[in-house]
Scaffold this motif. Structure first.
Motif, PDB file in Angstrom:
ATOM      1  N   VAL B 413      -6.365  -8.428  -1.665  1.00  0.00           N
ATOM      2  CA  VAL B 413      -7.532  -8.054  -0.864  1.00  0.00           C
ATOM      3  C   VAL B 413      -8.060  -9.323  -0.221  1.00  0.00           C
ATOM      4  O   VAL B 413      -8.303 -10.314  -0.916  1.00  0.00           O
ATOM      5  CB  VAL B 413      -8.631  -7.409  -1.742  1.00  0.00           C
ATOM      6  CG1 VAL B 413      -9.926  -7.246  -0.946  1.00  0.00           C
ATOM      7  CG2 VAL B 413      -8.164  -6.082  -2.302  1.00  0.00           C
ATOM      8  N   ARG B 414      -8.205  -9.314   1.098  1.00  0.00           N
ATOM      9  CA  ARG B 414      -8.773 -10.490   1.750  1.00  0.00           C
ATOM     10  C   ARG B 414     -10.058 -10.095   2.499  1.00  0.00           C
ATOM     11  O   ARG B 414     -10.080  -9.067   3.168  1.00  0.00           O
ATOM     12  CB  ARG B 414      -7.756 -11.129   2.692  1.00  0.00           C
ATOM     13  CG  ARG B 414      -6.872 -12.136   1.935  1.00  0.00           C
ATOM     14  CD  ARG B 414      -5.885 -12.792   2.866  1.00  0.00           C
ATOM     15  NE  ARG B 414      -5.020 -11.780   3.459  1.00  0.00           N
ATOM     16  CZ  ARG B 414      -4.334 -11.975   4.589  1.00  0.00           C
ATOM     17  NH1 ARG B 414      -4.439 -13.128   5.245  1.00  0.00           N
ATOM     18  NH2 ARG B 414      -3.549 -11.030   5.067  1.00  0.00           N
ATOM     19  N   VAL B 441      -3.176   1.934   2.532  1.00  0.00           N
ATOM     20  CA  VAL B 441      -2.313   1.588   1.395  1.00  0.00           C
ATOM     21  C   VAL B 441      -2.105   2.778   0.473  1.00  0.00           C
ATOM     22  O   VAL B 441      -1.250   2.745  -0.409  1.00  0.00           O
ATOM     23  CB  VAL B 441      -2.850   0.378   0.561  1.00  0.00           C
ATOM     24  CG1 VAL B 441      -2.861  -0.894   1.392  1.00  0.00           C
ATOM     25  CG2 VAL B 441      -4.204   0.674  -0.057  1.00  0.00           C
ATOM     26  N   GLY B 442      -2.894   3.817   0.644  1.00  0.00           N
ATOM     27  CA  GLY B 442      -2.686   5.017  -0.164  1.00  0.00           C
ATOM     28  C   GLY B 442      -3.566   5.096  -1.391  1.00  0.00           C
ATOM     29  O   GLY B 442      -3.383   5.961  -2.246  1.00  0.00           O
ATOM     30  N   LEU B 443      -4.572   4.246  -1.486  1.00  0.00           N
ATOM     31  CA  LEU B 443      -5.450   4.307  -2.646  1.00  0.00           C
ATOM     32  C   LEU B 443      -6.551   5.358  -2.450  1.00  0.00           C
ATOM     33  O   LEU B 443      -7.190   5.796  -3.393  1.00  0.00           O
ATOM     34  CB  LEU B 443      -6.081   2.923  -2.896  1.00  0.00           C
ATOM     35  CG  LEU B 443      -6.432   2.630  -4.352  1.00  0.00           C
ATOM     36  CD1 LEU B 443      -5.161   2.385  -5.169  1.00  0.00           C
ATOM     37  CD2 LEU B 443      -7.327   1.410  -4.440  1.00  0.00           C
ATOM     38  N   ALA B 456      -2.922   4.950  -9.905  1.00  0.00           N
ATOM     39  CA  ALA B 456      -2.826   3.683  -9.192  1.00  0.00           C
ATOM     40  C   ALA B 456      -1.875   2.721  -9.899  1.00  0.00           C
ATOM     41  O   ALA B 456      -1.078   2.030  -9.257  1.00  0.00           O
ATOM     42  CB  ALA B 456      -4.222   3.054  -9.065  1.00  0.00           C
ATOM     43  N   ARG B 457      -1.966   2.665 -11.203  1.00  0.00           N
ATOM     44  CA  ARG B 457      -1.062   1.775 -11.952  1.00  0.00           C
ATOM     45  C   ARG B 457       0.389   2.112 -11.639  1.00  0.00           C
ATOM     46  O   ARG B 457       1.252   1.249 -11.571  1.00  0.00           O
ATOM     47  CB  ARG B 457      -1.291   1.949 -13.464  1.00  0.00           C
ATOM     48  CG  ARG B 457      -2.560   1.267 -13.929  1.00  0.00           C
ATOM     49  CD  ARG B 457      -2.520   0.945 -15.412  1.00  0.00           C
ATOM     50  NE  ARG B 457      -3.867   0.751 -15.944  1.00  0.00           N
ATOM     51  CZ  ARG B 457      -4.626  -0.298 -15.653  1.00  0.00           C
ATOM     52  NH1 ARG B 457      -4.185  -1.269 -14.875  1.00  0.00           N
ATOM     53  NH2 ARG B 457      -5.841  -0.390 -16.150  1.00  0.00           N
ATOM     54  N   LEU B 463      -3.152  -3.412  -7.195  1.00  0.00           N
ATOM     55  CA  LEU B 463      -4.568  -3.163  -6.891  1.00  0.00           C
ATOM     56  C   LEU B 463      -5.274  -2.388  -7.998  1.00  0.00           C
ATOM     57  O   LEU B 463      -6.496  -2.267  -7.997  1.00  0.00           O
ATOM     58  CB  LEU B 463      -4.692  -2.355  -5.587  1.00  0.00           C
ATOM     59  CG  LEU B 463      -4.175  -3.032  -4.311  1.00  0.00           C
ATOM     60  CD1 LEU B 463      -4.220  -2.035  -3.147  1.00  0.00           C
ATOM     61  CD2 LEU B 463      -5.015  -4.273  -3.990  1.00  0.00           C
ATOM     62  N   ALA B 464      -4.494  -1.850  -8.901  1.00  0.00           N
ATOM     63  CA  ALA B 464      -5.058  -0.922  -9.895  1.00  0.00           C
ATOM     64  C   ALA B 464      -6.183  -1.551 -10.712  1.00  0.00           C
ATOM     65  O   ALA B 464      -7.148  -0.872 -11.091  1.00  0.00           O
ATOM     66  CB  ALA B 464      -3.953  -0.414 -10.818  1.00  0.00           C
TER      67      ALA B 464
END
Lengths: 612, 612
Positions: B413-414, B441-443, B456-457, B463-464
């Protein structure tokens, strides 16, 4: 600048009037007190002012063809408010459907009420999501026979006024401006104040604009007095002290505000229901009240800032009434024939009377107007302050103790004094009386010289004891304060006082004689002399003739016109047509400047003597 | 209310424009940056704007026949400022004799300078006894190509200005009003201030009206902030406390006065040489600044006090410049499409561009305009405060510490933060970025639900760890303040924040989709999207498309229009023709009310999801 005039004959009244070409049939009738039906006030919308042109012709294009059938148009039917008289015509006026309200003001002028202040009660439909028209558009749509300019204040009050009273409100309109919107029906309440802003005295009249009747009157001395008694000293004050203009303006505002408070309190009227004021004043008083530099009025070549003032508000004059109330100010003809005189001409109908009439407003600056109902000439004569009691040894204003009437027989002197007081001095009318009476008994010769004591003992022994000397100057004692003999402490008329009066009356007589010559009539053609202002009310017509102040005509034709400036101010509040009349007057009257006339001095010297 | 339009082709430039029928050939050219000679500014007096109609026809009566010979008239010569285009025409414009001054303002708009503020230096002859013309008549005669209404202030200053400088003076004219008369030649000095009166930020631009260039710019927060962040809370304040309206008005005046002082000081300009101001604000800000009750704006059926405000002065807005300076205020289309949007439409040329363009001003109330240069539709969508960072758990205004750009890859993440500060919260553009990136990203699924940690994991292990719960609500952490794990004290995006954004963007998307349907075009026909206001400057066009906030068109066609309200305010100071443009706009644009449309809810629900 005399414009062409045309004749309009109205039937069945049989009245015939002469008006400037281009005036509407409705206005011409209105100015002369002839009523024609109308509810829109002459805006061409109510279509009620139908009249028939029976002789002469009024172009169809100056009327509204949609108001009539082609046959009616062909038969001469026109809307009186749109039909312009451009040649002599005869007009048949149908019987009235409604009875117009009118008031008698001025010199017997009948004014049909048509105030600039109008109120309209309207019931609007409330907005919905399907009808999101703005508040102002909603209101204006309900009064769409008027084309209104809107004041910010009206918009400020609009949303609340609408919602406080179920969208039933009263629009307050002055001329073409929406100045306020009041909740509920307030259409019965509308007032105006007419001000006569004199150099000495200021008068305010509160008028009920629905009926034309005065609700209260008040007067007071102009609070500018400490800066000088006349216009020249007040102008000088502004030239000597850069802060004087501001202070003089404040004093004028203070005077007008005090009177406003008094008339409203006396009548129990809320000052916020006063929606317009009018003001008649000379050019200096008007400019000072509005904070306009007066210096050019006081020095040659004597120039006003403007003949017609721009639109101003009552608040610009410091008058605490409705904040949106405009102030109508009379236009001026020039530096020395100001708005007060234009108001006076209007009130005395100088432009509408076919007789040859002479209007004289006696004062330090004396304004003179001569007209025959078709042409009007005006001038100003520098009479000086003698008639106001100034520059006279025992002179005083016309207040308690002033001798206002003097009667002299070979044996006796009788005085009439203002108020319940012993004689203290001589006011203007007393001065004229005294001089006229002394000429009559022969104690003054026609050149204005008092007889010597010796000569008097011979011819007028009953009065000779009253001749004396004060400071080396011959005097005639009118009243001994104590034992006869102490002339220095008596009320007297001095030789120099007589000279002052001679100069004053010569200036005035030269003025009107020049106008008589300019108009091409004879002195004997003058059918009426109107004496304006308070001095005119006290002056004895016979004595005015005796000293040559006014033309030699039957005294019954010399009438006191009263406070005509104040009457003119009232008329313009009661009728917008009278304002149009004031504008027309200004365009028609020609100013004759005395000071650059080569024949002035010769004529002036001729007038110094009293008629033989 | 779309009026008929006609086509005018100008040669030799080859430009073709479409304008409402009845617009003059001069105005149409001026609005489109085509120069035609003129020195009187289109009043029909200088006779310099001669053009030849080569095809089509312009009635001779709409031009001045005295300016031409009968042959010239027969050959189609007309005065451009009087010739009205009432059908398609072709016009030949002669080469310019003078080079018109122009300035570039708005969205690349070229404005030919024609400010309402004009100065005229005149040398008058001095009065004499033989020429006692009043000061004002003397001046007006020297500028008789203008028909002027006169302000009292100008008359107040007139006698002294004339005599202080040998009757050589400069008349200061704004529109058709004489507002002042200055001694000597001051014609080179004239300024105006354009205000963008935003609910949050207020911007003032001091303009040199002789050159069109800005002399100084200043901005500050609206001092009304303590009464609430948005228009609804400020309106509510006036409903709860009868004194709040007065205080809000004072705060607005204070803000405008402070900015006035700043820009004048910065440029070294005397505020008395600022002769006009203009103001663009939404309906609530404008009404509050003028002391007009705002309550009806805030409750159904949402009604403005007035679409077009009456003439007001800068002093009515508390702006301390020349006391006679008027204030131009933009008219409003309705309670929720105010003067700021009319100014924005003007600045972005919404009525003059033939492309199908969509204008969006994102805010708590989002205004949307769709037009094709011929028809214009507008609406307001209640987006709520999400884009301003309000109602968002870690939301904040776009000030120091606000995350304004968010980029998310499967591993990383920026963030980009405003100012030299650690991340403190999320402003509107950061919110849009974060949501768009998470969808990408599909989250976040397209219905707007954050994945479960377990899911997510599986799919996004990098990102999880950022998925957590705060107060029982699923969140995605953007920045840990300290050690990872303390989500409650981190900068995060919550599930409810996503819902808030969905509601906001659905309201907006429903709005423009309804307009697209009303105009009868397809989403893909839209050739340009203009994002107005400061939020529009920071928003990533790609992400705006990604979340469905704006139509799916190439990102290069989604442009930030900048502070268009302020640009519109500047344009109206620089050219009276642009004001005519604003009036025309108001008459042409049709408002589409969303809240009473039966199809609104269905469409709104459709728009809640993110594009797949």
């Amino acid at each position: 600048m005399t414009t062409d005039r045309v004749r309009i004959s109205y039937s069945p009244s049989g009245r015939e009037v002469r008006v400037p070409s281009g005036v509407t049939v409705f206005d011409a009738a209105s100015w002369h007190g002839i009523a024609i039906d109308s509810t829109c006030g002459g805006h061409g919308t109510c279509k009620k002012c139908k009249v028939r042109i029976t002789a002469g012709d009024v172009d169809v294009s100056t009327s509204d063809p949609r108001a009539f059938t082609p046959e009616e148009l062909a038969n001469g039917w026109r809307l009186a408010c749109l039909a312009k008289a451009e040649r002599d015509i005869e007009v048949d006026v149908p019987p009235l459907q409604t009875r117009p309200k009118a008031a008698t003001v001025g010199v017997g002028r009948q004014v049909i009420l048509r105030p600039a202040v109008q109120k309209r009660y309207v019931e609007l439909t409330e907005p919905t999501l399907a009808d999101q028209q703005s508040d102002l558009e909603r209101l204006l749509a309900a009064v769409d026979d008027l084309e209104l300019t809107v004041d910010l204040l009206a918009v400020r009050n609009l949303p609340k006024s609408l919602r406080d009273n179920d969208f039933k409100v009263t629009a307050v309109v002055v001329d073409d401006r929406l100045v306020d919107v009041e909740p509920g029906d307030t259409s019965g309440t509308r007032y105006g104040i007419a001000f006569d802003l004199g150099t000495t005295t200021v008068v305010a009249t509160l008028l009920d604009l629905s009926t034309g009747t005065p609700a209260a009157v008040a007067s007071m001395l102009n609070a500018q007095q400490p800066f000088g008694a006349d216009v020249i000293t007040r102008i000088s004050a502004t030239m000597l002290d850069p802060e004087a203009l501001g202070r003089l303006t404040e004093r004028a505002h203070e005077t007008l505000a005090t009177l406003t408070g008094e008339v409203c309190a006396e009548a129990g009227v809320d000052p916020l229901t006063v929606y317009e004021v009018s003001l008649a004043g000379n050019a200096t008083m008007t400019q000072l009240a509005l904070g306009i530099e007066p210096e050019p009025l006081g020095v040659a070549p004597f120039v006003t800032a403007t003949r017609s003032l721009p639109r101003v508000l009552a608040s610009d004059l410091g008058v605490p009434v409705h904040p949106g109330a405009p102030a109508y100010t009379f236009p001026a003809l020039g530096a020395y024939v100001g708005g007060d005189i234009v108001a006076g001409m209007l009130a005395s109908g100088m432009d509408r009377d076919k007789r040859v009439r002479l209007f004289i407003d006696v004062g330090t600056n004396c304004e003179i107007v001569l007209g025959d109902g078709q042409r009007l000439l005006a001038t100003a004569a520098p009479a000086g302050p003698a008639f106001e009691g100034a520059a006279i040894r025992c002179g005083m204003r016309a207040t308690d103790g002033a001798v206002e009437v003097v009667k002299i027989s070979p044996d006796d002197v009788r005085l009439q004094v203002i108020g319940d007081a012993p004689p203290a001095g001589l006011c203007g009318s007393g001065l004229v009386d005294a001089v006229a009476a002394l000429v009559d008994v022969g104690l003054l010769d026609t050149s204005g010289r008092l007889l010597s004591v010796d000569k008097a003992r011979e011819t007028l022994p009953g009065l000779a004891d009253r001749l004396s000397e004060v400071d080396g100057e011959r005097v005639f004692v009118l009243h001994w304060h104590g034992e006869p003999g102490d002339a220095a402490n008596a009320v007297y008329l001095s030789q120099r006082d007589v000279r002052e009066l001679q100069f004053a009356k010569a200036a005035i007589a030269t003025g009107w004689r020049l106008l008589v010559a300019e108009l091409g009539v004879a002195e004997s053609d003058i059918q009426q002399v109107l004496l304006a202002g308070s001095f005119g009310s006290y002056l004895s017509p016979a004595n005015a003739v005796r000293i040559g102040l006014v033309p030699k005509i039957p005294v019954l034709r010399i009438v006191s016109a009263g406070n005509v400036a104040g009457e003119g101010a009232k008329m313009t509040l009661l009728s917008v047509r009278e304002r149009a009349g004031a504008r027309t007057l200004l365009a028609e009257v020609r100013y004759v400047e005395l000071s650059d006339r080569p024949d002035f001095n010769d004529r002036f010297i001729e007038q110094l003597a009293f008629p033989g």
